[in-house]
Scaffold this motif. Structure first.
Motif, PDB file in Angstrom:
ATOM      1  N   GLU A   1       0.806  -1.222   0.000  1.00  0.00           N
ATOM      2  CA  GLU A   1       0.000   0.000   0.000  1.00  0.00           C
ATOM      3  C   GLU A   1       0.843   1.278   0.000  1.00  0.00           C
ATOM      4  OE1 GLU A   1      -3.426   0.313  -0.004  1.00  0.00           O
ATOM      5  OE2 GLU A   1      -3.572  -1.858  -0.278  1.00  0.00           O
ATOM      6  N   TRP A   2       1.992   1.236   0.698  1.00  0.00           N
ATOM      7  CA  TRP A   2       2.795   2.445   0.880  1.00  0.00           C
ATOM      8  C   TRP A   2       4.254   2.149   0.556  1.00  0.00           C
ATOM      9  CZ3 TRP A   2      -0.800   0.842   4.591  1.00  0.00           C
ATOM     10  CH2 TRP A   2      -1.948   1.639   4.689  1.00  0.00           C
ATOM     11  N   ASP A   3       4.948   3.112  -0.064  1.00  0.00           N
ATOM     12  CA  ASP A   3       6.362   2.898  -0.396  1.00  0.00           C
ATOM     13  C   ASP A   3       7.299   3.527   0.624  1.00  0.00           C
ATOM     14  OD1 ASP A   3       6.216   5.602  -1.033  1.00  0.00           O
ATOM     15  OD2 ASP A   3       6.715   5.333  -3.148  1.00  0.00           O
ATOM     16  N   SER A   4       6.746   4.252   1.587  1.00  0.00           N
ATOM     17  CA  SER A   4       7.559   4.897   2.616  1.00  0.00           C
ATOM     18  C   SER A   4       6.674   5.174   3.818  1.00  0.00           C
ATOM     19  CB  SER A   4       8.126   6.209   2.054  1.00  0.00           C
ATOM     20  OG  SER A   4       8.865   6.892   3.023  1.00  0.00           O
TER      21      SER A   4
ATOM     22  N   ASP B   1       0.408   4.145  -4.952  1.00  0.00           N
ATOM     23  CA  ASP B   1      -0.373   4.531  -6.139  1.00  0.00           C
ATOM     24  C   ASP B   1      -0.286   6.024  -6.453  1.00  0.00           C
ATOM     25  OD1 ASP B   1      -1.993   5.745  -4.205  1.00  0.00           O
ATOM     26  OD2 ASP B   1      -3.627   4.287  -4.403  1.00  0.00           O
ATOM     27  N   GLY B   2       0.493   6.793  -5.674  1.00  0.00           N
ATOM     28  CA  GLY B   2       0.665   8.222  -5.939  1.00  0.00           C
ATOM     29  C   GLY B   2      -0.497   9.077  -5.476  1.00  0.00           C
ATOM     30  N   GLU B   3      -1.464   8.490  -4.780  1.00  0.00           N
ATOM     31  CA  GLU B   3      -2.653   9.220  -4.346  1.00  0.00           C
ATOM     32  C   GLU B   3      -2.421  10.147  -3.163  1.00  0.00           C
ATOM     33  OE1 GLU B   3      -5.784   9.356  -5.773  1.00  0.00           O
ATOM     34  OE2 GLU B   3      -4.722   8.364  -7.419  1.00  0.00           O
TER      35      GLU B   3
ATOM     36  N   PRO C   1      -1.639  15.621  -0.459  1.00  0.00           N
ATOM     37  CA  PRO C   1      -0.872  15.321  -1.674  1.00  0.00           C
ATOM     38  C   PRO C   1       0.587  14.993  -1.329  1.00  0.00           C
ATOM     39  CG  PRO C   1      -1.899  17.498  -1.792  1.00  0.00           C
ATOM     40  CD  PRO C   1      -2.143  16.975  -0.420  1.00  0.00           C
ATOM     41  N   ALA C   2       1.196  14.145  -2.142  1.00  0.00           N
ATOM     42  CA  ALA C   2       2.590  13.750  -1.902  1.00  0.00           C
ATOM     43  C   ALA C   2       3.530  14.584  -2.754  1.00  0.00           C
ATOM     44  CB  ALA C   2       2.773  12.278  -2.229  1.00  0.00           C
ATOM     45  N   MET C   3       4.692  14.900  -2.180  1.00  0.00           N
ATOM     46  CA  MET C   3       5.764  15.569  -2.893  1.00  0.00           C
ATOM     47  C   MET C   3       6.971  14.650  -2.798  1.00  0.00           C
ATOM     48  SD  MET C   3       7.207  19.325  -2.140  1.00  0.00           S
ATOM     49  CE  MET C   3       8.930  19.643  -2.303  1.00  0.00           C
TER      50      MET C   3
END
Length: 185
Positions: free
Chosen positions: A81-84, A115-117, A153-155
Motif C-alpha cells: 500500500e505504501w512505499d515509505s 499509487d501516488g494518491e 498530496p505527496a511531494m
C-alpha cells in the motif's frame, strides 16, 4: 563512622539503586518501542519481532495475533500500500511495577501511497503491557488506538539529487556506518 551514619548511607545507597533501576527500565522500554518503530519504517521483520515476547499478542485494528504473523501482515500491508513510512513516538506514560509495565505511547505516522494518491497520516496510541524476562523488556500485549487520520498530496524529494532518500530494508543508510562526502565529490 557511627552506626547511624552507616545506616543512613545504606538507605541512601538503596534509594539510588532503586532510582537507577527505574531509569534503566524506562530507557529499556523506550528502546524496545523505538526498535519496533524502526522495524515498521524499514520493513525489517527481525526488528519488529524482537520488540515482542514469543507469546505476545497484538491487536492492531484489522490484525489480531502473534508477533511472527504480525510481522508478515505488516510486510504485506505496508509493502503493497505504501512505499515509505515514518512513525514518530512519544513515550509519555509508563508505569512500572516490578517486572511488568504499562505504557501509553503516542504515535504520529505518515505513509506515502504507492499509487501516488498522496500521504496518509494520523495520530494514534500504542497501549502496551511489557514484561521483563531474563533482564530484557519486551511487549507482551499491545492494542493500537487510532485517534485521527488524514490524507494530503505527496511531494517526492527523490528527484532532488542533493538529498539522499531513505529505503526500506538493510540498504537504508541507518544500517551502515556514517560516511560524509562533500557535494560534488
Amino acid at each position: 563512622m557511627a552506626t547511624d551514619e552507616i545506616g543512613s548511607l545504606r538507605e541512601e545507597l538503596a534509594q539510588l539503586r532503586a532510582q537507577v533501576r527505574e531509569l534503566s527500565d524506562r530507557q529499556a522500554i523506550r528502546d524496545c518501542l523505538h526498535r519496533f518503530s524502526k522495524g515498521l519504517d524499514r520493513l525489517d521483520k527481525d526488528l519488529i519481532v524482537s520488540a515482542f515476547h514469543p507469546d505476545a499478542v497484538d491487536h492492531h485494528g484489522a490484525f489480531f495475533g502473534g508477533r511472527e504473523e504480525f510481522a508478515a501482515w505488516v510486510d504485506n500491508l505496508l509493502g503493497n500500500e505504501w512505499d515509505s513510512s515514518l512513525h514518530l513516538l512519544d513515550v509519555n506514560n509508563v508505569r512500572i511495577d516490578g517486572d511488568t509495565a504499562r505504557s501509553e505511547c503516542y504515535v504520529l505516522f505518515s505513509q506515502r501511497r504507492i499509487d501516488g494518491e498522496g500521504i496518509d497520516f494520523g495520530g494514534a496510541r500504542y497501549l502496551d503491557e511489557l514484561t521483563r524476562v531474563d533482564g530484557e523488556w519486551r511487549i507482551s500485549k499491545r492494542k493500537l488506538v487510532i485517534d485521527w487520520t488524514g490524507r494530503a498530496p505527496a511531494m517526492v524529494f527523490a528527484d532532488i539529487p542533493e538529498y539522499q532518500t531513505g529505503t526500506r530494508g538493510h540498504e537504508d543508510p541507518s544500517y551502515h556506518p556514517l560516511v560524509l562526502t562533500p557535494p560534488g565529490s
